[in-house]
Design a protein around this motif. Structure first.
Motif, PDB file in Angstrom:
ATOM      1  N   ARG A 122       0.843  -1.202   0.000  1.00  0.00           N
ATOM      2  CA  ARG A 122       0.000   0.000   0.000  1.00  0.00           C
ATOM      3  C   ARG A 122       0.875   1.247   0.000  1.00  0.00           C
ATOM      4  N   LEU A 123       0.335   2.328  -0.548  1.00  0.00           N
ATOM      5  CA  LEU A 123       1.031   3.609  -0.556  1.00  0.00           C
ATOM      6  C   LEU A 123       0.262   4.617   0.291  1.00  0.00           C
ATOM      7  N   SER A 124       1.014   5.524   0.918  1.00  0.00           N
ATOM      8  CA  SER A 124       0.399   6.595   1.704  1.00  0.00           C
ATOM      9  C   SER A 124      -0.114   7.673   0.748  1.00  0.00           C
ATOM     10  N   PRO A 125      -0.902   8.641   1.240  1.00  0.00           N
ATOM     11  CA  PRO A 125      -1.381   9.722   0.371  1.00  0.00           C
ATOM     12  C   PRO A 125      -0.239  10.519  -0.283  1.00  0.00           C
ATOM     13  N   THR A 126       0.931  10.533   0.336  1.00  0.00           N
ATOM     14  CA  THR A 126       2.070  11.260  -0.238  1.00  0.00           C
ATOM     15  C   THR A 126       2.899  10.402  -1.189  1.00  0.00           C
ATOM     16  N   GLY A 127       2.509   9.141  -1.366  1.00  0.00           N
ATOM     17  CA  GLY A 127       3.203   8.264  -2.299  1.00  0.00           C
ATOM     18  C   GLY A 127       4.245   7.354  -1.672  1.00  0.00           C
ATOM     19  N   GLY A 128       4.508   7.512  -0.367  1.00  0.00           N
ATOM     20  CA  GLY A 128       5.456   6.636   0.324  1.00  0.00           C
ATOM     21  C   GLY A 128       4.801   5.324   0.719  1.00  0.00           C
ATOM     22  N   ARG A 129       5.606   4.405   1.204  1.00  0.00           N
ATOM     23  CA  ARG A 129       5.084   3.110   1.658  1.00  0.00           C
ATOM     24  C   ARG A 129       4.221   3.307   2.906  1.00  0.00           C
ATOM     25  N   ALA A 130       3.103   2.598   2.950  1.00  0.00           N
ATOM     26  CA  ALA A 130       2.231   2.591   4.122  1.00  0.00           C
ATOM     27  C   ALA A 130       2.203   1.178   4.675  1.00  0.00           C
ATOM     28  N   VAL A 131       2.131   1.054   5.977  1.00  0.00           N
ATOM     29  CA  VAL A 131       2.057  -0.267   6.594  1.00  0.00           C
ATOM     30  C   VAL A 131       0.663  -0.483   7.182  1.00  0.00           C
ATOM     31  N   SER A 132       0.292  -1.737   7.317  1.00  0.00           N
ATOM     32  CA  SER A 132      -0.983  -2.124   7.905  1.00  0.00           C
ATOM     33  C   SER A 132      -0.714  -3.089   9.048  1.00  0.00           C
ATOM     34  N   ILE A 133      -1.551  -3.052  10.047  1.00  0.00           N
ATOM     35  CA  ILE A 133      -1.358  -3.876  11.241  1.00  0.00           C
ATOM     36  C   ILE A 133      -2.233  -5.123  11.167  1.00  0.00           C
ATOM     37  N   ALA A 134      -1.652  -6.255  11.565  1.00  0.00           N
ATOM     38  CA  ALA A 134      -2.407  -7.507  11.661  1.00  0.00           C
ATOM     39  C   ALA A 134      -1.856  -8.312  12.831  1.00  0.00           C
ATOM     40  N   ARG A 135      -2.772  -8.863  13.629  1.00  0.00           N
ATOM     41  CA  ARG A 135      -2.362  -9.771  14.699  1.00  0.00           C
ATOM     42  C   ARG A 135      -1.818 -11.044  14.084  1.00  0.00           C
ATOM     43  N   LEU A 136      -0.925 -11.725  14.814  1.00  0.00           N
ATOM     44  CA  LEU A 136      -0.217 -12.889  14.279  1.00  0.00           C
ATOM     45  C   LEU A 136      -0.382 -14.090  15.202  1.00  0.00           C
ATOM     46  N   TRP A 137      -0.801 -15.207  14.612  1.00  0.00           N
ATOM     47  CA  TRP A 137      -0.907 -16.494  15.331  1.00  0.00           C
ATOM     48  C   TRP A 137      -0.010 -17.485  14.595  1.00  0.00           C
ATOM     49  N   VAL A 138       0.883 -18.151  15.309  1.00  0.00           N
ATOM     50  CA  VAL A 138       1.764 -19.149  14.710  1.00  0.00           C
ATOM     51  C   VAL A 138       1.070 -20.500  14.804  1.00  0.00           C
ATOM     52  N   GLU A 139       0.885 -21.159  13.661  1.00  0.00           N
ATOM     53  CA  GLU A 139       0.202 -22.458  13.662  1.00  0.00           C
ATOM     54  C   GLU A 139       1.098 -23.544  14.250  1.00  0.00           C
ATOM     55  N   ASN A 140       0.531 -24.324  15.163  1.00  0.00           N
ATOM     56  CA  ASN A 140       1.161 -25.530  15.727  1.00  0.00           C
ATOM     57  C   ASN A 140       2.469 -25.293  16.475  1.00  0.00           C
ATOM     58  N   MET A 141       2.722 -24.068  16.922  1.00  0.00           N
ATOM     59  CA  MET A 141       3.942 -23.774  17.685  1.00  0.00           C
ATOM     60  C   MET A 141       3.625 -22.721  18.737  1.00  0.00           C
ATOM     61  N   PRO A 142       4.120 -22.890  19.975  1.00  0.00           N
ATOM     62  CA  PRO A 142       3.843 -21.884  21.012  1.00  0.00           C
ATOM     63  C   PRO A 142       4.623 -20.587  20.799  1.00  0.00           C
ATOM     64  N   THR A 143       5.803 -20.672  20.160  1.00  0.00           N
ATOM     65  CA  THR A 143       6.619 -19.492  19.885  1.00  0.00           C
ATOM     66  C   THR A 143       7.344 -19.691  18.558  1.00  0.00           C
ATOM     67  N   LEU A 144       7.875 -18.582  18.039  1.00  0.00           N
ATOM     68  CA  LEU A 144       8.693 -18.647  16.827  1.00  0.00           C
ATOM     69  C   LEU A 144       9.995 -17.906  17.117  1.00  0.00           C
ATOM     70  N   GLU A 145      11.097 -18.636  17.018  1.00  0.00           N
ATOM     71  CA  GLU A 145      12.430 -18.102  17.320  1.00  0.00           C
ATOM     72  C   GLU A 145      12.909 -17.178  16.202  1.00  0.00           C
ATOM     73  N   PRO A 146      13.772 -16.195  16.527  1.00  0.00           N
ATOM     74  CA  PRO A 146      14.416 -15.410  15.475  1.00  0.00           C
ATOM     75  C   PRO A 146      15.113 -16.355  14.497  1.00  0.00           C
ATOM     76  N   GLY A 147      14.958 -16.092  13.209  1.00  0.00           N
ATOM     77  CA  GLY A 147      15.513 -16.964  12.185  1.00  0.00           C
ATOM     78  C   GLY A 147      14.623 -18.144  11.858  1.00  0.00           C
ATOM     79  N   GLY A 148      13.556 -18.338  12.619  1.00  0.00           N
ATOM     80  CA  GLY A 148      12.656 -19.470  12.424  1.00  0.00           C
ATOM     81  C   GLY A 148      11.658 -19.238  11.304  1.00  0.00           C
ATOM     82  N   ARG A 149      11.010 -20.335  10.917  1.00  0.00           N
ATOM     83  CA  ARG A 149      10.036 -20.300   9.833  1.00  0.00           C
ATOM     84  C   ARG A 149       8.806 -21.093  10.255  1.00  0.00           C
ATOM     85  N   ALA A 150       7.624 -20.557   9.936  1.00  0.00           N
ATOM     86  CA  ALA A 150       6.382 -21.240  10.294  1.00  0.00           C
ATOM     87  C   ALA A 150       5.232 -20.702   9.458  1.00  0.00           C
ATOM     88  N   THR A 151       4.156 -21.477   9.424  1.00  0.00           N
ATOM     89  CA  THR A 151       2.915 -20.993   8.843  1.00  0.00           C
ATOM     90  C   THR A 151       2.220 -20.164   9.913  1.00  0.00           C
TER      91      THR A 151
END
Length: 198
Positions: A122-151
């Motif tokens: 997404r782009l902001s009204p001034t043409g720069g990058r805009a970010v959007s917020i979303a909550r995150l749930w890791v499937e089948n794992m209680p935590t996700l370590e730095p460098g880790g990969r998960a759905t």
């Protein structure tokens, strides 16, 4: 409603032909309810709900039953599923940057606590990058370590920002200005258009 009434009401929203991976059906769940094995019935209903699309009322009743039974993780999951129905859900393959390359040096919680920012194109009204917020749930794992990969499952704070996101698209996760991780979209489910009455 008490726990039994909530579980009975939820089970009535499951089609009779529905079955878990182990061929447990709603009829089997009724046997657990008759014998006051409510925690088992709740777990099996969650499993049936995870295998198919069921209405918001189903997950609301399970969430309330789990709270009454003091099953914190089940209650959290059922509330999460309610959020998915209301706001939509994006499943993605997320890879976090290693601790040596990112600000985060600790694992992230897998149970929907983290609300990172996402660059989804997404782009902001001034043409720069805009970010959007979303909550995150890791499937089948209680935590996700730095460098880790998960759905992961993402529930957007503002669903309208995410309508253009499609499977195969790459997005980036941010906890500050730096990239915390990269994700490839696997599946997009838009919010329910009509919400059942409570």
């Amino acid at each position: 409603m008490d726990v039994l009434e909530l579980l009975e009401a939820a089970s009535l929203l499951v089609p009779e032909e529905a079955a878990t991976e182990n061929d447990i059906t709603v009829r089997d769940i009724w046997d657990y309810l008759v014998h006051d094995e409510w925690d088992i019935a709740l777990g099996l209903l969650e499993e049936l709900g995870d295998a198919r699309s069921l209405p918001l009322a189903f997950w609301e009743q399970l969430a309330e039953a789990a709270e009454q039974l003091r099953l914190e993780r089940s209650a959290t999951w059922c509330h999460w599923r309610c959020s998915e129905i209301r706001n939509g859900v994006i499943r993605a393959d997320l890879t976090l940057r290693p601790a040596a390359e990112a600000r985060r040096t600790t694992p992230i919680s897998g149970v929907g606590v983290l609300r990172p920012m996402w660059d989804i194109g997404r782009l902001s009204p001034t043409g720069g990058r805009a970010v959007s917020i979303a909550r995150l749930w890791v499937e089948n794992m209680p935590t996700l370590e730095p460098g880790g990969r998960a759905t992961v499952r993402l529930v957007p704070l503002t669903p309208a920002h995410w309508t253009h996101v499609q499977p195969g698209q790459q997005i980036t996760m941010h906890e500050d200005r730096t990239v915390a991780g990269t994700a490839v979209i696997l599946e997009v489910c838009h919010p329910a258009t009509t919400m059942p009455a409570r």
